[in-house]
Design an enzyme around this catalytic site. Structure first.
Site, PDB file in Angstrom:
ATOM      1  CE  LYS A  77      -4.898   3.640  16.486  1.00 15.99           C
ATOM      2  NZ  LYS A  77      -3.619   3.323  15.879  1.00 15.99           N
ATOM      3  CB  CYS A 105      -0.611 -14.064  15.372  1.00 18.73           C
ATOM      4  SG  CYS A 105      -2.377 -14.282  15.315  1.00 18.73           S
ATOM      5  CE  LYS A 113     -11.307  -7.618  19.431  1.00 19.24           C
ATOM      6  NZ  LYS A 113     -10.661  -8.741  18.976  1.00 19.24           N
ATOM      7  CG  HIS A 152      -6.563   0.330  24.948  1.00 17.83           C
ATOM      8  ND1 HIS A 152      -6.867  -0.706  25.794  1.00 17.83           N
ATOM      9  CD2 HIS A 152      -6.070  -0.249  23.822  1.00 17.83           C
ATOM     10  CE1 HIS A 152      -6.593  -1.849  25.200  1.00 17.83           C
ATOM     11  NE2 HIS A 152      -6.091  -1.599  24.007  1.00 17.83           N
ATOM     12  CG  HIS A 155      -2.749  -1.400  27.211  1.00 20.87           C
ATOM     13  ND1 HIS A 155      -3.129  -0.513  26.236  1.00 20.87           N
ATOM     14  CD2 HIS A 155      -2.359  -2.521  26.563  1.00 20.87           C
ATOM     15  CE1 HIS A 155      -2.966  -1.069  25.046  1.00 20.87           C
ATOM     16  NE2 HIS A 155      -2.503  -2.294  25.217  1.00 20.87           N
ATOM     17  CB  CYS A 180      -1.141 -14.245  11.258  1.00 19.91           C
ATOM     18  SG  CYS A 180      -2.155 -12.860  11.853  1.00 19.91           S
ATOM     19  CG  HIS A 191      -5.093 -10.492  13.920  1.00 17.85           C
ATOM     20  ND1 HIS A 191      -4.423 -11.540  14.503  1.00 17.85           N
ATOM     21  CD2 HIS A 191      -4.870  -9.407  14.697  1.00 17.85           C
ATOM     22  CE1 HIS A 191      -3.804 -11.112  15.591  1.00 17.85           C
ATOM     23  NE2 HIS A 191      -4.054  -9.826  15.734  1.00 17.85           N
ATOM     24  CB  CYS A 214      -5.547 -14.829  11.236  1.00 19.42           C
ATOM     25  SG  CYS A 214      -5.341 -14.568  13.014  1.00 19.42           S
TER      26      CYS A 214
END
Ligand code: MSP
Length: 642
Positions: free
Chosen positions: A299, A130, A296, A19, A22, A127, A147, A144
């Protein structure tokens, strides 16, 4: 300092498709490598995929695939994407490759033999997101912090890496090398983390829990922790320990990562190097995060930005320019397609594109398309030169590139472009051209503009290689000078007298934002229609929920600005419906009027291009277009279809 320049991206997890995030890091490293190459350095640009670990196994399982087949597929999406964004890595590494696996085992054995890996039992909060045990003090309300999920409490015996032993060394090293991690805020973040005692790092997973990884050389019942495996790609890719590239490029390395993986790169990696007797990397460059319209990217929110779609819609160079110009290195940025269009129009189509075509048009008209010679005496006497401003720009540009601040580098170039635009207006070559006695002045003004544009082409090449090459060719020069110039292209005065200038060709078309939205809408409909994945089984009761009826098309119109949509009026017996259909590439409006179609009549109404569409006309659709379904024998409007 050696002339070697080695620059890396993180190797990306293969649990999701590439995406915007990257693409940004990888374009950034491509730009940095090209800039170093243009300055005469020998460069090596590494990217790749990180293919082991829990997350990948989980993603493969969700897709009903074996891990190997799954990683091959996703890794291919990354390696295929890069050339389409004008990204040219020297190596694309995959952690499932044999030469990488060999190096990981070799380094693990070395650290184990040195006594820095030990076996112990451990209970901790694991986690999955992570892929590590999260410390109690890191949890927020038991969750976490990254997440938002509850880690699983796991007790098992594992191998640990004695990181704590090197904590003081790392603190001293960061303090002694102020730009080891940059920008400074991230070095400070690491130092503040190191104020607390560092825990040893759990570096194994029992094969009973995870098989998809590299076996420990000293205990085949375990695989190594994915970060231990992944970080070593930076040396295995160079052929550690004896490869020619390793000898040439290590440790002159510039790692580039986003802030999400600061800890593994700022703490684990230098300590691993120290323990393995590898010289510490030179710089870790940390950039911020791209959000999308201030939220943010995720998905679940459905706002993940596809870099290829943007590059195809606006051009690869324009896309690269926007990313590099917009993000201040180290800080977060918010992506908005409309902001991108605004920049394309202002900076590229207007400031640069117009200037370039104006100057070339004038050179064609007033100088018979031959580059004039430089007239230093006249420049001195009249002060008509852009040389000083150009030298300042180059200085600022090079300084900004040193610290990956490409937004500043481009700003320096665009300040100069603004100056050139004013130089045209103040010196009005079209007025000078009227009087033969002003010929020397006219030539000097145009020489400075043409030379300025040649220099601009050289400076934008790392970011916009195609555009820079086009400009150079139109200026009558060999585009190879852009990449192999050893810095010479950046010196003022490179335009050869007499070079044949071309007819200008538009560099960047203006983008009409108003026309983009409808096009995207139609594309969305088309791609939704064209994708043909196997769908899950449904019951007859589910099917019965569809209210399908025969309809008669009584009117059909094109929709202004929407290339692919038609507005249909459909009589379904009991009533008349307005329907927007994405079929205008396959049908002219008049071909449909009087035709019988099948309408999905109980589809929730949707607003498309400001029109409420009350149903969907069924069609067989593939890359050859749409074929509207019609009853094979005549049936009156309203007849149920089942
Ligand atoms: N596999 C690890 C890295 C191992 S490196 C030895 C990993 N992979 S990842 O697929 O999650 O990639 C993270 C990186 O992708 C970030 O550090 C950054 O380079 C890039 N980005 C992913 N999302 C991003 C944004 N929203 N914004 C900017 N860059 C982001 O972590």
């Amino acid at each position: 300092m050696s002339q070697a320049f080695y620059c890396t991206t993180p190797i990306y997890y293969v649990n999701a498709k590439p995406h915007l995030g990257h693409a940004y890091t990888t374009i950034l490293v491509d730009v940095a490598s090209r800039a170093a190459k243009a300055a005469g350095k020998e460069t090596f640009f590494l990217t790749g995929t990180d293919e082991h670990g829990d997350k990948v196994v989980e993603a493969a399982r969700k897709n009903n695939m074996e891990p190997k087949a799954y990683v091959d597929y996703i890794s291919g999406l990354f390696s295929d994407l890069w050339p389409r964004l004008s990204i040219k890595p020297d190596r694309f590494i995959r952690t499932t490759e044999d030469d990488h696996i060999k190096v990981v085992r070799q380094i693990l054995a070395k650290i184990y033999e040195a006594g820095d890996i030990y076996f112990a039992s451990y209970t901790g909060h694991y986690c999955l997101g992570c892929e590590r045990f999260v410390l109690e003090r890191e949890l927020v309300d038991g969750l976490c912090p990254d997440h938002g999920t509850k880690p699983e409490v796991i007790s098992e015996s594992n191998y640990f890496f004695r990181m704590s032993k090197y904590q003081t060394w790392l603190i001293d090293h960061i303090r002694a090398n102020p730009d080891f991690i940059r920008p400074k805020r991230y070095a400070n973040e690491v130092l503040s983390f190191l104020r607390e005692p560092l825990e040893d790092l759990c570096i194994s997973r029992p094969k009973s829990r995870l098989k998809w990884g590299i076996s420990l050389p000293f205990d085949e019942n375990f695989v190594t922790y994915v970060w231990f495996d992944a970080l070593l790609n930076y040396v295995s890719a160079l052929g550690y320990p004896d490869g020619a590239n390793y000898k040439k490029f290590w440790p002159a390395v510039q790692h580039v990562v986003a802030k999400d993986i600061l800890k593994p790169h700022g703490i684990y990696w230098p300590i691993m190097q120290k323990a393995a007797g590898i010289a510490p990397y030179q710089h870790l460059n940390v950039h911020g995060y791209w959000n999308v319209d201030k939220t943010k990217m995720s998905k679940s929110l459905g706002n993940v930005v596809d870099p290829l779609a943007l590059a195809e819609r606006y051009g690869v160079d324009a896309f690269r320019y926007f990313l590099m110009r917009e993000m201040v290195f180290g800080l977060d940025s918010s992506f908005s397609e409309q902001a991108m269009v605004a920049r394309i129009n202002a900076d590229l189509a207007n400031d640069l594109g117009n200037l370039f075509s104006r100057v070339l048009t004038m050179a064609g008209k007033f100088l018979a398309s031959a580059a004039p010679a430089r007239n230093s005496a006249l420049e001195k006497e009249s002060g008509l030169t852009l040389e000083n401003a150009a030298n300042t720009m180059v200085e600022q540009y090079l300084e900004a590139c040193q610290s990956f601040a490409f937004a500043n580098a481009l700003k320096a170039v665009w300040d100069f472009i603004g100056l050139m635009n004013r130089f045209v207006d103040t010196n009005a070559p079209w007025v000078l051209a009227k009087d033969q006695k002003d010929k020397p002045k006219l030539e000097t003004v145009l020489y400075n503009l043409l030379e300025g544009l040649r220099l601009v082409a050289a400076l934008i090449w790392p970011v916009m290689p195609d555009t820079a090459e086009k400009m150079t060719v139109q200026l009558g020069m060999d585009p190879r000078m852009l990449s192999v110039g050893k810095g010479a292209a950046l010196a003022w005065g490179g335009l050869p007298a007499g070079a044949t200038l071309a007819e200008p060709q538009a560099l960047f078309p203006r983008v009409d934002w108003e026309a983009i939205e409808p096009e995207k809408e139609a594309k969305k409909m088309e791609s939704a229609e064209q994708k043909n994945p196997a769908k899950e089984q449904i019951s007859f009761d589910d099917f019965k929920k569809l209210d399908l009826r025969v309809g008669l098309v009584t009117d059909a119109q094109a929709i202004p600005k929407a290339k692919k949509l038609l507005l249909l009026t459909v009589d379904i017996g009991s009533e008349t419906r307005t329907v927007v259909a994405g079929i205008s590439l396959s049908y002219k409006p008049e071909e449909l009027v009087g035709k019988k179609v099948v309408l999905l009549a109980n589809l929730a109404p949707a607003k498309i291009m400001g029109i409420t569409s009350q149903g969907m006309v069924l069609a067989a659709v593939d890359e050859d277009g749409a074929r509207v379904l019609t009853p094979q024998k005549d049936a009156p409007p309203g007849t149920p279809v089942q």
